[in-house]
Design an enzyme around this catalytic site. Structure first.
Site, short mmCIF file in Angstrom:
data_model
loop_
_atom_site.label_atom_id
_atom_site.label_comp_id
_atom_site.label_asym_id
_atom_site.label_seq_id
_atom_site.Cartn_x
_atom_site.Cartn_y
_atom_site.Cartn_z
N ASP A 102 0.87 -1.17 0.00
CA ASP A 102 0.00 0.00 0.00
C ASP A 102 0.91 1.23 0.00
O ASP A 102 1.36 1.67 -1.05
CB ASP A 102 -0.87 -0.12 1.26
CG ASP A 102 -2.03 0.84 1.27
OD1 ASP A 102 -2.36 1.37 0.21
OD2 ASP A 102 -2.62 1.04 2.35
N ASN A 105 5.64 1.33 3.18
CA ASN A 105 6.45 1.48 4.40
C ASN A 105 6.90 0.13 4.97
O ASN A 105 8.04 0.00 5.42
CB ASN A 105 5.65 2.23 5.47
CG ASN A 105 5.54 3.72 5.15
OD1 ASN A 105 6.51 4.35 4.74
ND2 ASN A 105 4.36 4.27 5.31
N LEU A 107 7.41 -2.84 3.44
CA LEU A 107 8.47 -3.47 2.63
C LEU A 107 9.77 -2.69 2.70
O LEU A 107 10.85 -3.28 2.72
CB LEU A 107 8.02 -3.61 1.18
CG LEU A 107 7.24 -4.88 0.84
CD1 LEU A 107 7.15 -5.03 -0.67
CD2 LEU A 107 7.89 -6.12 1.43
N ARG A 164 -10.64 -13.09 6.21
CA ARG A 164 -9.35 -13.63 5.76
C ARG A 164 -9.55 -14.97 5.02
O ARG A 164 -8.78 -15.34 4.15
CB ARG A 164 -8.43 -13.89 6.96
CG ARG A 164 -7.93 -12.63 7.64
CD ARG A 164 -6.80 -12.98 8.61
NE ARG A 164 -6.55 -11.92 9.58
CZ ARG A 164 -5.77 -10.87 9.37
NH1 ARG A 164 -5.17 -10.71 8.22
NH2 ARG A 164 -5.58 -9.97 10.31
P1 IMP Z 1 2.05 -0.64 3.80
O1 IMP Z 1 2.49 -0.97 2.41
O2 IMP Z 1 3.15 -0.48 4.79
O3 IMP Z 1 1.09 0.53 3.83
O4 IMP Z 1 1.27 -1.83 4.47
C1 IMP Z 1 0.51 -2.71 3.80
C2 IMP Z 1 -0.31 -3.43 4.84
O5 IMP Z 1 -1.53 -2.73 5.09
C3 IMP Z 1 -0.71 -4.78 4.32
O6 IMP Z 1 0.22 -5.77 4.71
C4 IMP Z 1 -2.09 -4.98 4.90
O7 IMP Z 1 -2.00 -5.60 6.15
C5 IMP Z 1 -2.64 -3.60 5.07
N1 IMP Z 1 -3.53 -3.22 3.94
C6 IMP Z 1 -3.29 -2.31 2.99
N2 IMP Z 1 -4.30 -2.22 2.10
C7 IMP Z 1 -5.22 -3.12 2.51
C8 IMP Z 1 -6.51 -3.53 1.97
O8 IMP Z 1 -7.02 -3.06 0.94
N3 IMP Z 1 -7.16 -4.50 2.67
C9 IMP Z 1 -6.66 -5.07 3.80
N4 IMP Z 1 -5.45 -4.71 4.33
C10 IMP Z 1 -4.74 -3.76 3.68
#
Ligand code: IMP
Ligand code: MG
Length: 177
Positions: A102, A105, A107, A164
């Site tokens: 998303d 952060n 990764l 899930r």
């Molecule tokens: P980021 O890339 O650090 O923002 O984190 C991504 C994490 O946010 C993922 O591992 C998910 O746990 C959570 N996440 C982001 N988008 C979604 C979504 O559309 N549905 C469910 N969880 C999400």
């Protein structure tokens, strides 16, 4: 919780077919090597298990859990390790397996984490990518599906810990009632 409904975005058959392709590609890329597959709990668990079954080179599996703060409005996105690896990854070919990218952060943090632990190589594999919401640049080596900015559930992904177990990826439609 508002009323909401779930619409299928990626059916089970498409997920299976794409996971088989990713497994074949990873097996080819790691020929003669062992993959140290790190599943990021809980979201990536369903994807990681299916992917591991499609990899034909030797695989070691470990699990890790992180949580990210600063979601929503704050873009600093501090990531904290909630469960560390059980195994030593020094000298290993680490393949980080995530459910969805998303902001990037998580990764971004993990990439530094495994370099510090002296992994031989570090690559990233994600089931889904939402590039519209990226806050930090991350290099993803293997992507299942690139999707538009929507809140998705299923195949490991939750909405308030629910859904899930859905065997497909669904979009949550929120109804303002
Ligand atoms: P980021 O890339 O650090 O923002 O984190 C991504 C994490 O946010 C993922 O591992 C998910 O746990 C959570 N996440 C982001 N988008 C979604 C979504 O559309 N549905 C469910 N969880 C999400
Ligand atoms: Mg997650």
């Amino acid at each position: 919780m508002n009323d909401h409904s779930i619409r299928v975005m990626i059916p089970e058959e498409e997920l299976s077919a794409r996971i088989a392709e990713l497994g074949a590609q990873i097996s080819e890329d790691y020929k003669g090597e062992t993959v140290f597959l790190v599943c990021i709990l809980k979201g990536a668990s369903f994807f990681a298990c299916e992917l591991a079954k499609r990899i034909t080179v030797p695989v070691i599996i470990d699990f890790m859990a992180t949580s990210s703060y600063g979601s929503g409005t704050v873009s600093s996105g501090e990531v904290v390790v909630k469960k560390d690896l059980d195994l030593d990854c020094e000298g290993q070919n680490v393949l980080i397996v995530e459910d969805i990218i998303d902001s990037g952060n998580t990764l971004n943090f993990l990439s530094g984490f495994f370099k510090e632990r002296k992994a031989k190589s570090v690559r990233m594999c994600t089931m889904l990518d939402k590039p519209d919401r990226r806050e930090v640049d991350v290099t993803v080596d293997y992507t299942g599906f690139t999707i538009p900015d929507a809140f998705v559930v299923g195949y490991g992904l939750d909405y308030d810990q629910r859904y899930r177990n859905l065997p497909y990826i669904g979009v949550v439609d929120f109804e303002n009632k």
